[in-house]
Write an enzyme that holds these catalytic residues in place. Structure first.
Site, PDB file in Angstrom:
ATOM      1  N   GLY A  42       0.835  -1.210   0.000  1.00  0.00           N
ATOM      2  CA  GLY A  42       0.000   0.000   0.000  1.00  0.00           C
ATOM      3  C   GLY A  42       0.869   1.258   0.000  1.00  0.00           C
ATOM      4  O   GLY A  42       0.653   2.188  -0.793  1.00  0.00           O
ATOM      5  N   HIS A  43       1.877   1.287   0.890  1.00  0.00           N
ATOM      6  CA  HIS A  43       2.763   2.459   0.935  1.00  0.00           C
ATOM      7  C   HIS A  43       3.547   2.600  -0.371  1.00  0.00           C
ATOM      8  O   HIS A  43       3.771   3.702  -0.868  1.00  0.00           O
ATOM      9  CB  HIS A  43       3.789   2.313   2.066  1.00  0.00           C
ATOM     10  CG  HIS A  43       3.211   2.245   3.439  1.00  0.00           C
ATOM     11  ND1 HIS A  43       3.121   1.076   4.154  1.00  0.00           N
ATOM     12  CD2 HIS A  43       2.682   3.203   4.232  1.00  0.00           C
ATOM     13  CE1 HIS A  43       2.587   1.311   5.335  1.00  0.00           C
ATOM     14  NE2 HIS A  43       2.294   2.596   5.412  1.00  0.00           N
ATOM     15  N   GLN A  67       0.212  11.152  18.024  1.00  0.00           N
ATOM     16  CA  GLN A  67      -1.103  10.708  17.539  1.00  0.00           C
ATOM     17  C   GLN A  67      -1.586   9.433  18.229  1.00  0.00           C
ATOM     18  O   GLN A  67      -2.616   8.880  17.854  1.00  0.00           O
ATOM     19  CB  GLN A  67      -1.114  10.557  16.019  1.00  0.00           C
ATOM     20  CG  GLN A  67      -0.281   9.421  15.459  1.00  0.00           C
ATOM     21  CD  GLN A  67      -0.144   9.514  13.945  1.00  0.00           C
ATOM     22  OE1 GLN A  67       0.570  10.364  13.430  1.00  0.00           O
ATOM     23  NE2 GLN A  67      -0.824   8.650  13.201  1.00  0.00           N
ATOM     24  N   GLU A 154      -6.312   6.286   0.661  1.00  0.00           N
ATOM     25  CA  GLU A 154      -7.732   6.389   1.054  1.00  0.00           C
ATOM     26  C   GLU A 154      -8.086   5.393   2.143  1.00  0.00           C
ATOM     27  O   GLU A 154      -9.177   5.439   2.699  1.00  0.00           O
ATOM     28  CB  GLU A 154      -8.629   6.153  -0.166  1.00  0.00           C
ATOM     29  CG  GLU A 154      -8.640   7.316  -1.120  1.00  0.00           C
ATOM     30  CD  GLU A 154      -9.618   7.108  -2.265  1.00  0.00           C
ATOM     31  OE1 GLU A 154     -10.164   5.997  -2.415  1.00  0.00           O
ATOM     32  OE2 GLU A 154      -9.809   8.072  -3.029  1.00  0.00           O
ATOM     33  N   LYS A 155      -7.182   4.463   2.448  1.00  0.00           N
ATOM     34  CA  LYS A 155      -7.423   3.520   3.549  1.00  0.00           C
ATOM     35  C   LYS A 155      -7.751   4.300   4.830  1.00  0.00           C
ATOM     36  O   LYS A 155      -8.660   3.952   5.566  1.00  0.00           O
ATOM     37  CB  LYS A 155      -6.186   2.643   3.709  1.00  0.00           C
ATOM     38  CG  LYS A 155      -5.976   2.035   5.061  1.00  0.00           C
ATOM     39  CD  LYS A 155      -6.821   0.813   5.241  1.00  0.00           C
ATOM     40  CE  LYS A 155      -6.538   0.044   6.516  1.00  0.00           C
ATOM     41  NZ  LYS A 155      -6.005   0.765   7.618  1.00  0.00           N
ATOM     42  N   ASP A 156      -6.972   5.355   5.092  1.00  0.00           N
ATOM     43  CA  ASP A 156      -7.256   6.248   6.221  1.00  0.00           C
ATOM     44  C   ASP A 156      -8.066   7.422   5.664  1.00  0.00           C
ATOM     45  O   ASP A 156      -7.565   8.541   5.552  1.00  0.00           O
ATOM     46  CB  ASP A 156      -5.958   6.722   6.857  1.00  0.00           C
ATOM     47  CG  ASP A 156      -5.201   5.570   7.488  1.00  0.00           C
ATOM     48  OD1 ASP A 156      -5.656   5.043   8.502  1.00  0.00           O
ATOM     49  OD2 ASP A 156      -4.163   5.167   6.927  1.00  0.00           O
ATOM     50  N   SER A 192      -0.377  -1.921   8.225  1.00  0.00           N
ATOM     51  CA  SER A 192       0.736  -2.389   9.074  1.00  0.00           C
ATOM     52  C   SER A 192       0.183  -3.157  10.263  1.00  0.00           C
ATOM     53  O   SER A 192       0.826  -4.061  10.796  1.00  0.00           O
ATOM     54  CB  SER A 192       1.564  -1.201   9.556  1.00  0.00           C
ATOM     55  OG  SER A 192       1.981  -0.443   8.449  1.00  0.00           O
TER      56      SER A 192
HETATM   57  O1  PAF Z   1      -1.091   7.418   8.005  1.00  0.00           O
HETATM   58  C1  PAF Z   1      -0.048   7.395   8.685  1.00  0.00           C
HETATM   59  O2  PAF Z   1       0.789   6.484   8.582  1.00  0.00           O
HETATM   60  C2  PAF Z   1       0.204   8.503   9.687  1.00  0.00           C
HETATM   61  O3  PAF Z   1      -0.973   8.901  10.314  1.00  0.00           O
HETATM   62  C3  PAF Z   1       0.956   9.713   9.088  1.00  0.00           C
HETATM   63  C4  PAF Z   1       0.129  10.402   8.013  1.00  0.00           C
HETATM   64  C5  PAF Z   1       2.269   9.246   8.494  1.00  0.00           C
HETATM   65  C6  PAF Z   1       1.249  10.734  10.182  1.00  0.00           C
HETATM   66  O4  PAF Z   1       2.029  10.187  11.199  1.00  0.00           O
END
Ligand code: PAF
Length: 286
Positions: A42-43, A67, A154-156, A192
């Protein structure tokens, strides 16, 4: 097959800026993919997309403590930077920025970035720390890298909408690109956090996207949303998930609810549910 050349890695903002300054002096454009490492396909899709849109690509690799709430998985979040660097090199990335927590948040750090609008509700209800931390770290990363374009998955989905909003509101000079969720052959969204799942849990996890796709089809066909959401909720529990934080159909842009209880504009169904200690999220266009 030949091994990709090894990837330059920098750990400080000063070193990062020196590389980016040099690229900009040559007139090259810069794309960025912010990540927390533990990279998967995905990344890498995001990195390739950034490579299509810019001359040079920077991926950040930083498990951002701001976060995560105290009871969340910051400590056990998978970390494997050497493997990440190898994968990034293979996907055409030019530089990995892997700062330490002290580099990002020096002693006495006292600034926050608060976003309302699309950050309210859904993830915002269950992970109140999350979007403030994301907005803070992404704002810092954009200031550090100064990319022309940045790509997010778009997963997040809610995160993507939050990032679009604060980039617009704060006039940050970067174009935000959303890339479709990458899924395995069964439709499971790559994440992940899938690393945490046992084989039995994986089998359950694979049901989530199917249930959301069915619910999305019902909502698109004009079924009243309370029934769509209730049925999806029951189906997710029946599939074997232990707990559901939310399953909801929302406006695609600002994630506000549909007042009349039927879909009459672009929409998204979003869900978060627990398997043991693992919290999975997924979403589908309606
Ligand atoms: O989606 C992520 O992996 C994280 O929320 C991000 C955007 C890298 C911020 O830490």
């Amino acid at each position: 097959m030949t091994e990709p050349a090894s990837l330059p890695v920098v750990h400080t903002v000063a070193d990062l800026r020196a590389v980016v300054r040099d690229w900009k002096r040559q007139g090259l454009t810069v794309g960025m993919v912010p990540t927390m490492g533990a990279l998967h396909e995905g990344h890498l899709t995001l990195v390739r997309e950034a490579g299509r849109r810019a001359d040079r690509v920077v991926a950040s690799n930083f498990v951002n403590p701001t976060q995560f709430a105290a009871n969340e998985d910051l400590g056990r979040y998978p970390r494997r930077q050497e493997e990440d660097a190898r994968l990034l090199a293979g996907a055409g990335c030019h530089l990995m920025f892997a700062p330490t927590p002290e580099e990002m948040y020096p002693q006495g750090f006292a600034t926050s970035v608060a976003v309302a609008g699309p950050a309210l509700g859904l993830e915002g209800d269950f992970r109140p720390q999350m979007f403030g931390g994301v907005a803070l770290v992404v704002t810092k990363l954009f200031n550090q890298v100064q990319p022309d374009v940045a790509v997010f998955g778009e997963k997040d989905y809610q995160q993507l909408m939050v990032i679009r909003r604060f980039v617009r509101d704060l006039d940050l000079p970067v174009e935000i690109i959303g890339a479709p969720t990458q899924r395995d052959e069964t439709g499971l969204a790559l994440s992940s956090r899938n690393d945490y799942l046992s084989d039995a849990e994986l089998a359950v996890a694979r049901r989530l996207n199917v249930i959301l796709a069915e619910a999305a089809a019902g909502a698109a066909a004009g079924r009243p949303l309370p029934g769509v959401e209730r049925d999806a909720y029951s189906a997710i529990l029946k599939a074997g998930f232990e707990r559901i934080d939310y399953v909801a159909v929302r406006h695609a842009e600002d994630l506000s609810p549909f007042r009349d209880g039927v879909v009459d504009a672009p929409a998204r169904i979003l869900a978060a549910a627990w398997l043991g200690k693992t919290r999975l999220i997924d979403n589908r266009a309606v």
